[in-house]
Structure formats: structure tokens, C-alpha cells
Enzyme design. Structure first.
Site, short mmCIF file in Angstrom:
data_model
loop_
_atom_site.label_atom_id
_atom_site.label_comp_id
_atom_site.label_asym_id
_atom_site.label_seq_id
_atom_site.Cartn_x
_atom_site.Cartn_y
_atom_site.Cartn_z
N ARG B 106 -14.12 -3.85 8.63
CA ARG B 106 -13.18 -2.83 8.86
C ARG B 106 -13.63 -1.68 8.37
NH1 ARG B 106 -9.50 -4.09 3.18
NH2 ARG B 106 -11.27 -3.56 1.89
N ASN B 144 -4.25 1.73 7.15
CA ASN B 144 -4.37 0.93 5.63
C ASN B 144 -5.50 1.68 4.92
OD1 ASN B 144 -3.49 -0.84 3.42
ND2 ASN B 144 -5.20 -1.98 4.10
N GLU B 145 -5.24 2.07 3.80
CA GLU B 145 -6.21 2.97 2.92
C GLU B 145 -7.10 3.55 3.79
OE1 GLU B 145 -8.38 -0.55 1.37
OE2 GLU B 145 -6.64 -0.91 -0.08
N GLU B 304 0.15 -2.87 -2.80
CA GLU B 304 -1.02 -3.88 -3.30
C GLU B 304 -1.38 -3.74 -4.82
OE1 GLU B 304 -4.59 -3.81 -1.05
OE2 GLU B 304 -3.66 -3.47 0.93
N TRP B 313 -10.30 -11.03 -13.34
CA TRP B 313 -9.27 -10.31 -13.57
C TRP B 313 -8.04 -11.37 -13.68
CZ3 TRP B 313 -9.19 -6.33 -8.99
CH2 TRP B 313 -10.04 -5.37 -9.36
#
Lengths: 668, 668, 668
Positions: B106, B144-145, B304, B313
Site C-alpha cells: 500500500r 488512510n494514514e 485504530e 504487545w
């Protein structure tokens, strides 16, 4: 040189506002008597193709002349204007990493490209033709820190093929000497000669590196020829050589054969940068000075060295003074800072000059003023220092390149070996020259130190054998004599030809793993016995073992040997030792050569440098490279300490503060 | 927002089998009331050029609506289909590293490419036009981002030249302000303007970075315009901003000017990822929340954040709950996980969602159910939290970029300085806003913290001076004020313009080597005195020294100073200190600004966050960011702890388990 | 094989002068009875396109034959001549990193390029056709260390698209199984299929890697077919396989499916290189031997192993002997050194042969003479050793590749897991075979060890379940069974299909941070409990926990489990343990499988290897891989120690010096 030069690189073009008069006022106050200009600013002088504007040159020359400041003018060819690359992108060097290059940095052009050479010739003729009669101009610098920038595109490959045919005559010779049968690399038609950019053949790769160094020699000689068409007889031509760069000047320059390239110049110039603050040792100043003095066998110019420079180099109080005199002590006639002011834009903003970005006085500038005063006051006694060395260090671009192809373990490089040896001579206050492997004047020296002379022609090694036979003393490191001039390993027992003088042989070498020296004829400090990185399993034939290896399997082999051969001795150091052990070995070799004197009784951080001045008097520099005061007993005949201007008698105590220097000139 | 949104990113398209009904059942069970869809799946919605298939969108919208779950629809433009690149490979960005790009990832396209923009506009119109009237759709996310993906090909270079001419008017101005004479980079004809991909000029490089950030602003505004042509009045448009990524959200986003880019949006969105398990501190949640809240000066959406995510995590029991409330405490109105399920193929397989790959309940999902329940139960009291900050942190993309060109030693970057300061404010429970350097509303704050404002226009610095004069309090770090808006170092004594308010000057800076702080007007914990990475040798003019350097040569210089100027104070921190020393300095500055209160008596790992809810009542969040239980005395007026639903009186003990949270709402 | 072969690679072409007679004299003295020639020297044999010169082959064959030395002839296709690349640069492989390649190294061609294949076929036919009737020639090696060299240019991409269509039929299947909807990677027309060089889809990337391995299989089968057209019935065809290289032979070869590629060969060959001196363990010799023996289920040739090699590999006295017998003990019928002499030029100058560059005897050569004598003396008793393993290790190129895409933390790779398990079996003196995941003969083994079988088809896992059910014993590591054959993670509770036999499930996994094993049914040495890199939070269903995690939050989960299933057991190791803990688990599993015997009572550094010789007698090798002498009690029936030629009785003390070997052959 008629007097000591104290200088700066000066870029009127870079100034954020017009301050020429103020700069000159401040320079005068600091005793600056020489500036170098123009070597970086082609685009200012030729803003468009064929349009010239030398107004900044003219005004600086006039103003400097009026102020009594001399000027060295550089040819501006090491950074090309944008218009040239836009017109002909092929000006930029294609390297083994690929191409075409990208515009922006300096030193990115193909120095064999004809477009570049056309424009370079034109700007040189225009600039030098314009300034040659100006009374301020005392000399010229061609280009700057010239190298070949790894140029290796198709045009360079084509020239290399012709060079190979010219040099070796036939492909049969090339195939055989370069071992091209290996991995199907054989060439049986000149048209098939592949670009060497992908070669895995170290002999071929090393030959190409030599060819590239030849391009630099050729390019500089061409520039000198152009400049000489204009230069007045009283004007010199110099070049600003530099060294292998490891964040600072470190060792032999890989990309230039300094000895060859220096031939056409009147005087050698150099830039020397080095760690400072608590890391200052003076070793780089000494190394760079000895090397540059050796190029023409005479005094030299330090065209660039650091003032404030990087945040980790900003000198402690006193260090700037010490550094200036350190350069003189090695034979420099000029000490010039890069640069006068700190730059407000672009790339080297944090490589600070004598002035910070505020262009005002600061502690370093204030210290420079004391240097300028002392240079002026003592010029007559300190200029043109003559230095005579009993010891020479033999260095070789060929060995350096070959060890890039055939690497020592742990990232150890040729210059690490050179510095491992040189630095201990420095700490022992042994004055050195550097000589190339091709040197025929070996008999000028009582001792020759040979670090890792990995690749060398037979005649070099035979000359070294003869030198020992005739009474000379040689100290070889490991790896010397291993391969010939095309980096073909010798098919004889190692160390090959020099085995004759060394009286030692080996065919096996290993990496040390918890190995120490074990005393042979020499005894070593227990703390200093570690063997590092490389060890050859030596078997003496006629030599005596100075040390063995302490190891369960390799303990029967010698580590360091000494052989009497004819009237001399050859010491062979078969492994990388600690600095202390190397110094111990040198002390022994110096004793053999009868070279231990009063200076060797002083130890680093006290450094002694000596020479003879124009009045024929011995000048002795004493430095304290440490943060603690030291005292030493002055061992020589009566003299005068110049900085304090006081008499010194034999046996007097000389007291040096931290980062201090004293200069004693003999009475007669 | 009418209620708290608890959400997930949902990709029906990625599911290994049809489970929409089951997913919705499980979402409902977890209290999920919002999903985000469509932003990554252009190729599913337009499988061939001009062939559209929105069946997965339609069925998800219908099913969600039926279940009462709201939907945010993203424009799918940040990942392009294979057919587009096959038809026109120029869609992919050419970067300074070269080109053309390769299909696969992406965020690889040139966001200025006209083919890309043509297809992007078409899919946006088709998608938004189709869903706009659907009752499930509450808003839109553009792209997005979004970033510029380093696009720097010839078309972008051409635009940049036009931008430069437009902005600076003449090459004379450019040559002078950007210092292009240096290294022959001067440009005297616009046609000669070289690609800046190879530039070594930091001013030019920084300007190009600013230009690239402008491309993002422009691209997002264009998307918002398109979406607004369709959006209903009750639907919002947001963007998912993100931060400098260092394996997790870390600091100011280098490639986007968040303040500029956020302008056209109704509400700011963000993604926040952070270390977890024993490394969880909440600092990134607070940092990201404060930043995003500041963009529009209001509540924001966490579009998010992590559920299980990476193996290191995966939250300890209790942490998922704590994280959800941490976001609310900073002013979020939505907490959404990326993503609902874990992905079975491709690239982010180990970035796990709320569900593991088995798509069954698991301990983390079970914990989410408790969050969902509490969000629903407490929505009215927790939604739309109003937060008012007395302290602002001034950040700057320009300073960030400039410090990429002119690096601090040891790899220290702009965001390290930002976080070094911000994190101590966080640990002191000092609520902050972020403001850009262009902010005119300085008087809204009692104290402004300015980390490493290396490059800034004069008027910013003059405003800061005036702010102090008028009674404000500023804490500057080293390097502030050094250069102007085109990264030209100021030719005045440092710290330049702000010297006026700071009452301190310097022209020399060094790297610390075994240097510590020595007490001046402030005393420091002996353990906390180490000076790291950078130190400026400060000489106070009117300032008092809070600390000096402990060093044999630099000991006369100040390290930290404070100056009364007009009605305020300016604190200047001239070196990188330990976290503890920075906190000590802040505590002193906060005292000067009269900003020390009850919350500053609590220390990290206890974190307090405060705001006012829709009923005008103060809501206080208490967090324990540690693995050991803690107890604190509740210092405020009577209230009710919402999670346990119990009353709290002044002076009561609040007991927090490990990784626990309590929420006290004031009675009035 | 009629006798043990003791060999060297021999390159007459590389010699600095003609020494064929002298080399043969020295070979005979060392007992060398076989040489390998010709595989690297295409340019010598075809100096120009279509011009052939096999004179060096002819003269070596004749001279060797006269001396009674056998010859293996290699096809010279892995290093191409310069003329070929000059004529058609497309011969060089374009890789994912870009292209075109550069001439110089070996193994740089596109093995699918038709120009290359045309010339390769011609030189193979010319060479093999010429030598086939020579009495010295006993066999052929095709190419050398063949791999696909990452060939991935447009022609290879085109073949891959056809392969995908052939294998999967429709894009619907591909889109679904490979998860191409993710990040808009969906393909809806075969023409749109992008080059996978930029793919971020791990399933697609892994499939391409499988396709590339298929190119190697195809290429080698094609060469074997060509050679067989000429080979005499008494001549064998072999290939020199090699392993993942980490500075030495380490693990499963990523670029070749050894099991597939070995099919057309008569006998498998291999090169094995390994650390030496104090780092010698024999593990690589055992690993490489077990792997290569397993390829054809019979004895194999060590076509290359080290003599002196690198400075850190030069063997200690005794080690060269030990190594030679170590190879025999694993089932080798040939031990050959790369190479006879050390090379004087080019690239591998420091990969030293049996002779150093001086081509004279040296300590290593002298030790080889003792090996040659013993090989000749003991050939009849040691050749054709038959080995039968009760334990197999299942390995998988697919799992290896998948774990390159979906990396374990801390750089841990598939082969680290393989070696972590294999090495403990080695230290326990457990003889192993290797089997591929596709193996149907599981019942041949009593125990199967399965390291990190991350990606595997359903039927493999079902066979493993059935194997346990039928009485087999399996030891799985973490990550086994996670994904299917196209690296799609299974959408079932992990460990997926094998959950049935393992009786354990998990859906959460974390990275250990100060985590240790806690005793369950097994007890562990306190020193050996550290959990490293990866841990799965296991919940036993029917299994018993052999160990739990010691951790405040994860302490309720199991770390290692064992399940009785049908007539067998399945042990599941859910985390990376220490070597000692892994060995402890194996000892337990071996006990379950009734596989503990006398050899397991001896511990490393004593290594035992066993087989049955041609006379049907058991041969037992005892090695001491250490620098200290060891003594062991001989536990078996009466025999004869062959090296000292003395009888050995049950219970006798066997004394092994440092780096020693003893060979006991049973009396009956």
C-alpha cells in the site's frame, strides 16, 4: 618561504551580509597573514555557461592586498555548477555502484569526461589569467582534495582495457598473472574484456584501483600545466592532499598515490583533521606532517586544519595553540584553518570555523590571536625547519588496496597496521620519514619500518634484503612480502623473498583465540601480551625467536623473530600485538640500530620534535599532550625557550602545563 | 457525538469463510457499536478498470444497520489495484532512492499522478455516492494514514521549481537565503534548477520536505471536497492521522503537517499504537491524544488502536480495559481496534485483532466485553469530555526536518527531544495541548514548552518573547531559535531572537564527555546529573544559572538558566539531561507559573487525567500504570466512582490494582 | 562403492607453473585416490564461442590414470565465460533486487535463459562426449552447488503466471486461498498479474520461492539427462548439494528442495564446512551426513570439505583425522577436500587447500597422509556402512520459506529451530534420518521430531496424527501446523489439525520477557529454565503439562505438553527453551518410545556413531570432540579397535586423546 604563514580559508561568497572590511579587521587582529580563496565556488564565478563574474575575487584580492594579507587562489574545479550537469549529465561519474550520478555534492564528476575537462580548462584559464598579476597572490592550489571519485563507467572501462594491453602486451600474460582461469574468468579476446565493476578477481580489482589512482596523477599534472602557463616565477603551485578518512585524517590515502601525484607541484599541501579535547594526542598531526614533508622532501603547507570544527572537537583552552606549534614542529611553514567563519546554510554548518555563526570574537578566536602574535614574533626562528630522519616507514597504495580485497579478520585494514606501528614510533619520539615501496634511497636511513607490505614487486623486496645485508635494520609486520605486484600470492614459502633477510618461514596462519605472547629472547610486560586478529605460525631458520605463542597447540611456533643478515638485522613481527608490545619490539630494534637517545627517555604524553632552523640552530619542541602538568629535565646544551623568552640550561626543569608547548632553540 | 463509540475495523472481504452473522453476534456481545470499512479494498470494489462491485459493502451496511451498529466508510485510495499499475506504471511514486516503484505494498503511489487521481476520484464518487443515503453510515474517512510516500520524480521536481518561483520570486533571493554559492550549487537560470534528490543543501532539502507535506494537505482537501459533495449533514468526514513510527506511535509525524492537513475535516481521527505488557506507560496514548485533540480543539476519534497486536504487545489481564479508558481520559469519543479479526494471509498476519485466527472468543475478547458494557453504561457521563490545558507544547515539522539534515550527535532526533520533555509533563500529571509554531493564541496558556525549535521564522520567536514579556512562562530546550524558516543559521549570538527573553548567550557547543550538572540556583539529585549528547556553553547576561557544568574546562559555563523578562520567565535548558533532571526543572518552572496543584503531588505510575463532562461536572481518571497495587488519598470534593459505582469523599483512600483505572465524577 | 574414496578437487588450470607430476607424486604419498576436475573452468575449455580446448582435461585424465587415481568430471556450467555475457548480457539473472546482473562471480546466470541453456548443453555434450570412454573416469558431477540465484526477471515472472494458472486453475481460487483482497492486491485478469518482486503477500512470495526451487529441480534433471546419454553403465552421476550458509554449513538449503532434486541422481554428494579448532563439535558433519544419506537412503559422497581453509578453521593437530572418520561414521563413502592446493589469485585465496600457497608439505598435509594410509588399510571394513535410524527429523522448505515471511522475533529462523532440536539428538547420540513433509513412510520410524512445521498441507498433518494413533511418537516444536500449504493460517484453534494428537490448544502467543519454565510432570535443571524468543500460551485439553510458565500473568498456561493418543504419544514444545531443557524433553520422549540405550549414557563431547559394514558386522565409532582426554567403558560385545588394531572386550576402558577417534568393529 620568507615567513610563517598563518591562514584561513575565506569565502566572501558565503557570507550572509557584506562584512569584508570587518573580517579583514578581525583577521589582522588575529595575526592572519594569508587566505585561500575560490576553490569551491565555480558557480559564482561562472553563473552561466561562458558568463564570468570574478567580482568577488577581485574585491577580496584588492582588500587583502591593501591589508597586507597574502592570497592563495584555488582552481574551482572540484564542485561543478548546475548548468553544466543540466547541459551534459554525463559529466557526473558513473561508479561501480551504478550511475548516472546525482547533482548536489562536490567531487561527483568523472575527471576523465571531456565536457568537464573543457569547462575546467576554460575556468582555470579565465581565473588564473585574471589574478596572475595581482600582487596579493602568492600561489595557487589546483582543485581540492582531488580523488577519482570511483569513476568507473563504460568510458573508463574502455581506457582500462587499453591500459591493460599497453602494460601487459598480451592476454596470455594477463590470464596467467591475474589467474583468470579461476571461476571461468579467462579472457581470450580483448573485445570480451568485461567491465571490472563486477569482478571477483582481486588482482584485476587491484590493478583497476591503481589505474584509477593514475587518473588522479594525470588530472593534477594537467591542471599544474595549465596554471604554470600563467603563474609568475615567485608564485608557487600546490595541492591540498588528504588522508584516509575515518571521521578524521587517519592513514594512507587509498585513492591517490601521493608520491606520484606530488611530482609536478612546487610545494606539498595537506589538510589534517583529528580528534580533540580529551582525545587529542598529536599523532595525526605528526603522521600527516611526516607524510606530507616526505612528498617533496621539504617544508609543506597545512592548507586546512580545524579551528572549532565539530562539537566533539572544539578545543580545550590551550589546545589551539598547541596544535599550531605541533604543525610547525613537523615542518609546516603554514597553518591555515578551515575556515574563517562558520557557514550558515547547506551542509557543513556544524564544521565550525575560527568564528562561530555570530561572526563575533569567541574563546577560540581569542586564543588564535596569541598564536598569530607568536608566529609573527618567532617567524624567523621557526620558519623553514629542516628535519632529518634516521627512520623511514615504507607505505604502499598497492598493499593497501590488496588488503581491501583480501581482508584481515575483524575489519583490520592496512592503515590500522600502519598506525599500530607509526604511533609507537611517535610515542617513542622517533622522527620518521615516509617512503614509497619504489624508493631507491633506502641507504639514507638507519632503520626502515615496513607495515603489512602485502603486495610488492620482487625488486622492492630484493632492495630491502640488500639494505639489511649492507647494514640496515628493518622491522617487518606480518603479511609483508606475501604477494607480488599483481597480488598473486608467491608460490614459495612465506614470507617469500624477504625470507632471506628474515631467516624465518611459515606456511600456516590462524586467527588468535585466547593467545598471548610467550617470552623468547625478549621479555614482555604480562599486561601487554595479548595477540590480536592475526598470527602466523613462524618457524625460524636462522632467526632467533624474540617471542613465542602461548597456546596449547601453537606453542611451538615463534611469534616475533630477529635475524642478523649481513651487517644488519631484520625483525619480523608475525602477529598483531598490543601497542605496548609493539613499542617494546621497536625499542629493541632501535637499540640494534643504535638509535636510542635522550628523546627516547621521555615518554608520551611528552612529545619531542626537533629540527634545524635557517640560522643552523637546533630547535626543540616539547609538548604535553595531557590534561595534567608534567615536568622534564632538559638534557641538551644551553638554549632559549622562545615562547616565554627565557634561557634554558642543561639539566633545567622544564614545566609544561596541560596541553602546553615549549620551544627551545639551541644557543649555537 | 451522541454517545461513546466502541469500534473495530472490519474486513468482510478478508474472511476465510462467510461469517458476517456470527461476527455481528460476537460484536454485539462485546458492545461494539461502530465499524470502519472499505478503506483498504479498492481491488475488491473495482476488480477491473470501470467494473464496480460493492456487494460486500452493501451486505455489511445492511447487516450492521439491522444490528444497530454504525458504520464509517473509508475511501479506498491508499492501496491501488494491480490493473491500474499494469495499465500505467507511472502511478507508482518515484522517490529519491530511485524509481520506478514496484507493485505490492500500500502507499506506494504518486499522489500527484493524474492517472491515479482520475481513478481515485471515480472510485470515491462511486462508493460514496452509493452509500451516502444508507442509514448505517455515520461518517467517512478519507484515505488512510495518508503521507506523500517520498514522491520525488521529475513531475514532482517540476512542480517544486514552480513552487519555489512562486514563493521566493527570484533566484537571487533563493541563492542568498538558501546559501547556494556553497560548493558551487548556485542557480542562475530556472531551467538549471536541478532535481533536489541529490542535494546536499539542507535549506533546499528542508524546503522540499515542506513542499511534500503541502502535497498531502492538498490531496486530503481534494478528497474532503469530493466526499462533501455527497455527505449528508449528519455525517462527518475524518482522517486517520498517525505519528512518527518507531515500532509504535512515537512523535510528530515527519511527512504531514497535521495542523494544516486537519483543517477541512469535521473531526480529527488518529491511530495510536504503543508498547504493552510490562512496557506500558500510557505516554503514547496521552501524547497522541493531546496532539489529536489539539488539531481541531475538540474531541477526536481513535480510529485504530491495538487489541492483541504483536506477541510483545498482547495485553496483560486488565490492560485492555485500562487502555480504553486512557483514550477517553485524553478526550477521545471513540476507541476502535485495528481490527476485529486476525488476518490469515499476506502481510499483517501477526498484527492480531480482537479475535485470534480461530475467530473464537479469547481472554482479550472477553475483556473487551467488559469495556463495551461500561462504555454503554457510562456513555452519557464520559462522552464529549471538555479539556482545558494551561500548558502547551510547541511543535514544528520544520524543526523536525531541519534536525534530520543537521543531526544531533548519537542519533538523537527532534522527537526524542519532544518526548524527553513531554513525558516528564505526563509523569507530573500536567495536562498539555500541542500548538504549531505559527500559533497566535499563545496567551491562552500559562506556560509554553518549546522543544528544539531549531528552525523558525522571526515572528514566531518574537511572539514568544512578547508572550514572556506579557507574563507567560516558557521552557526552551537547547537548539531552539538557532536557524530561520529556511534553515539559515542566524548570524547573531545564539539563541538568536529569543536571547532577549532568555537573557543568555552562547557561541560554542560541545558533546559531553563525562559531564554532569553542577547545582546553581536549583539543586539536583546526584543520581540524575548526567549530561547527555549535547551541551551548549551558556553565558547568562541577565539570566540566573539554575545549573552549571561539572567539567575541568567547561565548568564556568551555565547549563540551565532562568530569566525574568517583563512579567514572565524564560527557562533555557542548554543540554540534554536525564529524565529526572528535566522533571526537576519543570517542577520549578511550574512553580514559577503557579501551576503546581494536587495532581502534581501524585507521581507516575499514578496518572491523573481530568475534564468536564456534558453535565458540567469534573471527571477525574486515576490510572495505575504498574504491576503493583497503589493507594492514593483522594484530594478533591465529594464524587462518585463510576466503575464500581460507589461514592468517594475528600480524603478517602482510592485503591488501584495493577493496571487499574478508577473514574471519579464530581457531585456538582 | 568398491572402496573408500579419499579425494581432492584439483585445478591444473589454476597452477602458477606446471606441477602435474609433482602434484600426483604428493597425492599418492597422501593416499589420495580420487580427484574431481573441470566444474569451474568453462572459459578454459571453451576460450571463445565454439572453440574448444580440452587439453588440460586430457592431460590430467591421462596422468591420473597412469597413477591409478580415479577422476570425477564436473560439467562446468555454474560459472560462465566472459564472451557469452558480452554476446548476450541477458544470460545474467535479473533478481528481485534488480538487474541486469554484472559479470564476474560464479552462479550469476538465469538458469532458464535459452542462450545459457544452449551453450551449456553444447559444452556438456562436448566435454562428456570426450571423456566418457576414459578409464580414469568413474563418474560425473552436474554443475556445482546449483541454486536458482534468485532469478526473477520478466521471463521468469511470465513462467510463474503460467505455473499459477496450471496449478490453481482460476483466479477465484488464487484470490481466495492467497488472500489477495488484502491491501487491494486482488487480481481479476491474468494479464494484470504483477511481478511478485514487490509483493507483500507472504502466500504469494512463498509460492514463488517454491516455483524457483522447482526451476533447480528441472535444471538438474535436464543436465542428468544429457550426461546419461554418454555415461558408461559403471559411471555414476552425482550432484554437490550444499546447505544454508552461515559462514559454514548450517541447515536446510532454502533455495533447493534436496529431496526432489536428488531424484535423478545415482548417488548424492554434498559439501560440508564447519567451524574448527576449539569450536569443532562434529554437529555439522553429522547434520549434513544424515541429510545427504537420507536423500537416496544410502551412502553418499562428501565432494568438498575443508582441509586448512580459513585462518580460524585451520585444524588443530588430530582434527583432520577425526573429521575424515566423522564423515565415514555418518555413512560417507568418499571424503574429498576443497581443494588440493591453495589458490594464488582472485577470490578464494584464503580458503586454503591441503597444500599452502608454497605447494610444499605442511603439518595438515602430513596428517592427511595418515588418513590416506588408514583409509586404504581399513577400506574393506569401513566402506558401504549401512545405517538404520529409529528417529527421523521432518524438515520442510515450505516451512522455512514461510518463516522468512512471517519471522519469529529476534531474528530466529527455521534452521535455528531445526538445529536447536537436531543438535540435542546429536549430543544424545541418537541416530537420525531426515524426511520431507511429504514422506509417506512414517511407520519406518519409532519417533519423529518436527521442528517448526509452520506451513504444511492437511494430509501431512493427518498422517502425523495417524502415525501417533498407530503407536508412533512425535515431538513437535512451537509453530507447527499453524498454516496450510499456501501459508494461509488455519482458521481453527491452534495448533490446528495436530491438536487432535497433541491434546492441547492455544490462541494467544507472546514474546517471553523474563519468563522461565516451571516444573509440571517433568522437572528441569534450575539453570536451564530460561524461555527464549517465543512462547505459546497452551491450554491442555487431554494432554498433561510437562512444564508451565513461571510468570505473574501467564503462569496458568502450559509450556510443554505430552498427550497419549491411540497407541502413541505426542509431545508439544510451545516455546524456545535452552539446549539443556530441550535435551531433557527428548530424553523423556525417547524413554516413552523405548529408545534409550547404552549410547545415551555417554554424553557429548563423546560422540558415538554406529552402522553395519559389508561383512554384516557392527562398526562403532567413538569420538572425543574436546581438548581434554576422556575415558569410557566399552559396553558392547567383544570387538577389535581398528586404528590401533587391538582387541576390545566388554567393559574395557577406551581412552580417547583430545580430538581422538576409535573404531570398534564387532567380532561377529
Amino acid at each position: 618561504m620568507d615567513k610563517l604563514l598563518y591562514g584561513v580559508a575565506y569565502y566572501d561568497e558565503y557570507m550572509p551580509y557584506d562584512r569584508l572590511a570587518e573580517d579583514i579587521r578581525m583577521m589582522k587582529e588575529a595575526g592572519i597573514n594569508t587566505v585561500r580563496i575560490a576553490e569551491s565556488t565555480w558557480s559564482t564565478h561562472e553563473p552561466q555557461n561562458g558568463v564570468f563574474d570574478f567580482s568577488s575575487v577581485d574585491r577580496v584580492l584588492d582588500a587583502m592586498h591593501e591589508a597586507g594579507i597574502r592570497v592563495i587562489v584555488g582552481t574551482p574545479t572540484y564542485a561543478v555548477p548546475a548548468w553544466m550537469v543540466k547541459e551534459d549529465p554525463a559529466v557526473l561519474a558513473e561508479t561501480a555502484a551504478g550511475g548516472p550520478g546525482r547533482y548536489g555534492a562536490r567531487q561527483i564528476m568523472d575527471i576523465t569526461n571531456k565536457t568537464y575537462l573543457f569547462y575546467a580548462e576554460r575556468i582555470i584559464r579565465k581565473l588564473i589569467g585574471r589574478v596572475k598579476d595581482h600582487p596579493a597572490v602568492i600561489g595557487y592550489q589546483t582543485d581540492n582534495e582531488t580523488k577519482h571519485y570511483d569513476t568507473a563507467g563504460p568510458n573508463v572501462q574502455l581506457r582500462f582495457v587499453k591500459y591493460m594491453r599497453e602494460k601487459y602486451g598480451s592476454l596470455d600474460v594477463v590470464n596467467r598473472r591475474f589467474g583468470l582461469d579461476y571461476w571461468s574468468n579467462r579472457i581470450d579476446s580483448w573485445e570480451d574484456f568485461p567491465s571490472v565493476n563486477g569482478t571477483i578477481n582481486g588482482s584485476l580489482g587491484a590493478e583497476f584501483a591503481r589505474f584509477q589512482r593514475g587518473l588522479v596523477t594525470e588530472f593534477l599534472a594537467w591542471q599544474v600545466g595549465l596554471v604554470r602557463e600563467y603563474a609568475r616565477p615567485d608564485q608557487f603551485v600546490t595541492q591540498n592532499f588528504d588522508f584516509e578518512w575515518r571521521g578524521h585524517s587517519f592513514g594512507v590515502q587509498p585513492s591517490v598515490d601521493h608520491f606520484e601525484a606530488a611530482q609536478p607541484f612546487d610545494i606539498a599541501g595537506v589538510d589534517i583533521y583529528h580528534p580533540s579535547q580529551a582525545k587529542l594526542t598529536g599523532a595525526e598531526i605528526s603522521f600527516g606532517g611526516d607524510m606530507t614533508r616526505s612528498l617533496k622532501g621539504s617544508n609543506y603547507l597545512v592548507l586546512e586544519t580545524q579551528a572549532q570544527a565539530f562539537p566533539d572537537w572544539t578545543p580545550y583552552p590551550g589546545q589551539l595553540r598547541q596544535l599550531a606549534f605541533s604543525h610547525l614542529a613537523s615542518g609546516a611553514n603554514m597553518v591555515a584553518y578551515w575556515h574563517w567563519h562558520s557557514i550558515h546554510n547547506s551542509f557543513e554548518t556544524y564544521w565550525k570555523g575560527l568564528l562561530s555563526h555570530d561572526l563575533k570574537p569567541n574563546p577560540v578566536y581569542d586564543e588564535a590571536k596569541t598564536v598569530g602574535r607568536d608566529f609573527a614574533r618567532l617567524s624567523e626562528q621557526l620558519v623553514n625547519l629542516k628535519k632529518k630522519s634516521d627512520v623511514a616507514v615504507m607505505v604502499s597504495n598497492e598493499a593497501l588496496t590488496a588488503l581491501e580485497w583480501f581482508k584481515l579478520p575483524g575489519g583490520l585494514k592496512y592503515n590500522d597496521v600502519v598506525r599500530w606501528m607509526y604511533d609507537e614510533l611517535y610515542k617513542l619520539n622517533v622522527q620518521c620519514d615516509f617512503i614509497p615501496a619504489s624508493c631507491k634511497r633506502l641507504a639514507d636511513y638507519r632503520m626502515i619500518v615496513v607495515p603489512a607490505l602485502y603486495a610488492a614487486p620482487d625488486d622492492t623486496l630484493e632492495r630491502l634484503n640488500a639494505y639489511v645485508r649492507d647494514g640496515g635494520h628493518v622491522v617487518y609486520s606480518f603479511k609483508s612480502g606475501f604477494a607480488d605486484d599483481v597480488v598473486q600470492v608467491r608460490a614459495a614459502q612465506q614470507p617469500g623473498i624477504i625470507h632471506e633477510a628474515c631467516g624465518v618461514g611459515y606456511s600456516v596462519f590462524v586467527e588468535p583465540d585466547a593467545v598471548a605472547l610467550r617470552d623468547g629472547a625478549l621479555s614482555f610486560d604480562p599486561e601487554a601480551r595479548e595477540v590480536r586478529t592475526w598470527m602466523e605460525l613462524l618457524t625460524p631458520t636462522t632467526a632467533e625467536a624474540l617471542a613465542y605463542y602461548d597456546h596449547p597447540h601453537w606453542g611451538t611456533y615463534a611469534a616475533v623473530t630477529r635475524n642478523r643478515y649481513g651487517a644488519g638485522t631484520a625483525t619480523y613481527v608475525g602477529c598483531m600485538t598490543t601497542a605496548d608490545a609493539m613499542r617494546r619490539i621497536f625499542r629493541e630494534a632501535l637499540a640494534s640500530a643504535d638509535l636510542l637517545g635522550a628523546d627516547q627517555e621521555l615518554v608520551f604524553p611528552i612529545v619531542v620534535k626537533t629540527g634545524v632552523n635557517g640560522q643552523g640552530r637546533v630547535v626543540r619542541y616539547y609538548f604535553n599532550y595531557s590534561d595534567a602538568p608534567v615536568t622534564l629535565r632538559y638534557p641538551h646544551g644551553a638554549g632559549r625557550e622562545l615562547l616565554a623568552d627565557v634561557p634554558v640550561e642543561t639539566g633545567d626543569s622544564l614545566q609544561l602545563g596541560r596541553w602546553d608547548v615549549k620551544i627551545v632553540v639551541a644557543e649555537v
